[in-house]
Design a protein around this motif. Sequence first.
Motif, PDB file in Angstrom:
ATOM      1  N   VAL A  33       0.409  -1.029   0.005  1.00 45.11           N
ATOM      2  CA  VAL A  33       0.640  -0.652  -0.213  1.00 45.11           C
ATOM      3  C   VAL A  33       0.791   1.289  -0.274  1.00 45.11           C
ATOM      4  N   MET A  34       0.335   2.271  -0.750  1.00 38.92           N
ATOM      5  CA  MET A  34       1.701   3.068  -1.394  1.00 38.92           C
ATOM      6  C   MET A  34       0.644   4.464  -0.912  1.00 38.92           C
ATOM      7  N   SER A  35       0.992   5.573  -0.400  1.00 36.38           N
ATOM      8  CA  SER A  35       0.631   6.357   0.789  1.00 36.38           C
ATOM      9  C   SER A  35       1.394   7.748   0.296  1.00 36.38           C
ATOM     10  N   TRP A  36       0.487   9.555   0.192  1.00 33.28           N
ATOM     11  CA  TRP A  36       1.130  10.642   0.455  1.00 33.28           C
ATOM     12  C   TRP A  36       0.721  10.844   1.925  1.00 33.28           C
ATOM     13  N   TYR A  37       1.939  11.329   2.517  1.00 34.95           N
ATOM     14  CA  TYR A  37       2.021  12.203   3.642  1.00 34.95           C
ATOM     15  C   TYR A  37       2.236  13.856   3.502  1.00 34.95           C
ATOM     16  N   ARG A  38       1.255  14.764   5.221  1.00 38.30           N
ATOM     17  CA  ARG A  38       2.486  15.836   4.698  1.00 38.30           C
ATOM     18  C   ARG A  38       3.369  16.547   6.471  1.00 38.30           C
ATOM     19  N   GLN A  39       3.370  17.241   6.028  1.00 38.82           N
ATOM     20  CA  GLN A  39       3.454  17.523   7.082  1.00 38.82           C
ATOM     21  C   GLN A  39       3.985  19.382   7.398  1.00 38.82           C
ATOM     22  N   ALA A  40       3.534  20.176   7.753  1.00 38.92           N
ATOM     23  CA  ALA A  40       3.539  21.530   8.100  1.00 38.92           C
ATOM     24  C   ALA A  40       4.218  21.687   8.858  1.00 38.92           C
ATOM     25  N   PRO A  41       5.244  22.671   8.922  1.00 35.59           N
ATOM     26  CA  PRO A  41       5.754  23.523  10.414  1.00 35.59           C
ATOM     27  C   PRO A  41       4.856  23.522  11.585  1.00 35.59           C
ATOM     28  N   LEU A  50      -4.032   7.424  -0.387  1.00 31.59           N
ATOM     29  CA  LEU A  50      -3.304   6.353  -0.098  1.00 31.59           C
ATOM     30  C   LEU A  50      -4.037   5.089  -1.231  1.00 31.59           C
ATOM     31  N   ILE A  51      -3.458   4.925  -1.870  1.00 30.42           N
ATOM     32  CA  ILE A  51      -3.794   3.447  -2.191  1.00 30.42           C
ATOM     33  C   ILE A  51      -2.780   2.316  -2.501  1.00 30.42           C
ATOM     34  N   THR A  52      -3.781   1.143  -2.983  1.00 31.82           N
ATOM     35  CA  THR A  52      -2.790  -0.082  -2.660  1.00 31.82           C
ATOM     36  C   THR A  52      -3.192  -0.537  -4.052  1.00 31.82           C
ATOM     37  N   ALA A  97       6.021   3.712   1.993  1.00 31.77           N
ATOM     38  CA  ALA A  97       5.322   2.333   1.585  1.00 31.77           C
ATOM     39  C   ALA A  97       5.185   1.449   2.830  1.00 31.77           C
ATOM     40  N   GLN A  98       3.350   0.345   3.091  1.00 37.45           N
ATOM     41  CA  GLN A  98       3.204  -0.388   3.487  1.00 37.45           C
ATOM     42  C   GLN A  98       3.065  -1.264   3.788  1.00 37.45           C
ATOM     43  N   ARG A  99       3.481  -2.756   4.249  1.00 46.87           N
ATOM     44  CA  ARG A  99       3.182  -3.752   4.304  1.00 46.87           C
ATOM     45  C   ARG A  99       2.701  -4.357   5.729  1.00 46.87           C
ATOM     46  N   HIS A 100       4.030  -4.793   5.430  1.00 48.55           N
ATOM     47  CA  HIS A 100       3.704  -5.233   7.661  1.00 48.55           C
ATOM     48  C   HIS A 100       4.423  -4.245   8.322  1.00 48.55           C
ATOM     49  N   GLY A 101       5.015  -3.991   7.732  1.00 53.08           N
ATOM     50  CA  GLY A 101       5.711  -2.811   8.553  1.00 53.08           C
ATOM     51  C   GLY A 101       5.977  -1.423   7.423  1.00 53.08           C
ATOM     52  N   ASP A 102       6.069   0.020   7.737  1.00 53.14           N
ATOM     53  CA  ASP A 102       6.397   0.565   7.021  1.00 53.14           C
ATOM     54  C   ASP A 102       7.555   1.977   6.763  1.00 53.14           C
TER      55      ASP A 102
END
Length: 114
Positions: A33-41, A50-52, A97-102
């Motif tokens: 599973v692939m994802s995009w995250y974001r973080q602002a200050p 997220l996409i499988t 990228a996530q499956r059993h870990g990240d």
Amino acid sequence: QVQLVESGGGSVQPGGSLRLSCAASGIIFDIYVMSWYRQAPGNQRELVALITGDDRTNYADSVKGRFTISRDNAKNTVYLQMNSLEPEDTAVYYCNAQRHGDYWGQGTQVTVSS
């Protein structure tokens, strides 16, 4: 061994578009599973999209209708097409990228300003 390399970030005016890319190596890409995250200050890291492996997607309410996540398993790459960008979208965007870990990419800066 595992590497997620992000690209495509930059500066854009409100209403503009950017496409982020994340090229993966060291994993069996199509089963993750692939994802995009974001973080602002000053903010916590938040899930954007997220996409499988079989192209099922989910989006944060704040980006729904503006952002599109996609993947090309033949290229081991996940994309985030960002349209109608707003200043509130300014953040460092991270590939996951996530499956059993990240696994995480290094992040790419997106800045939306006039």
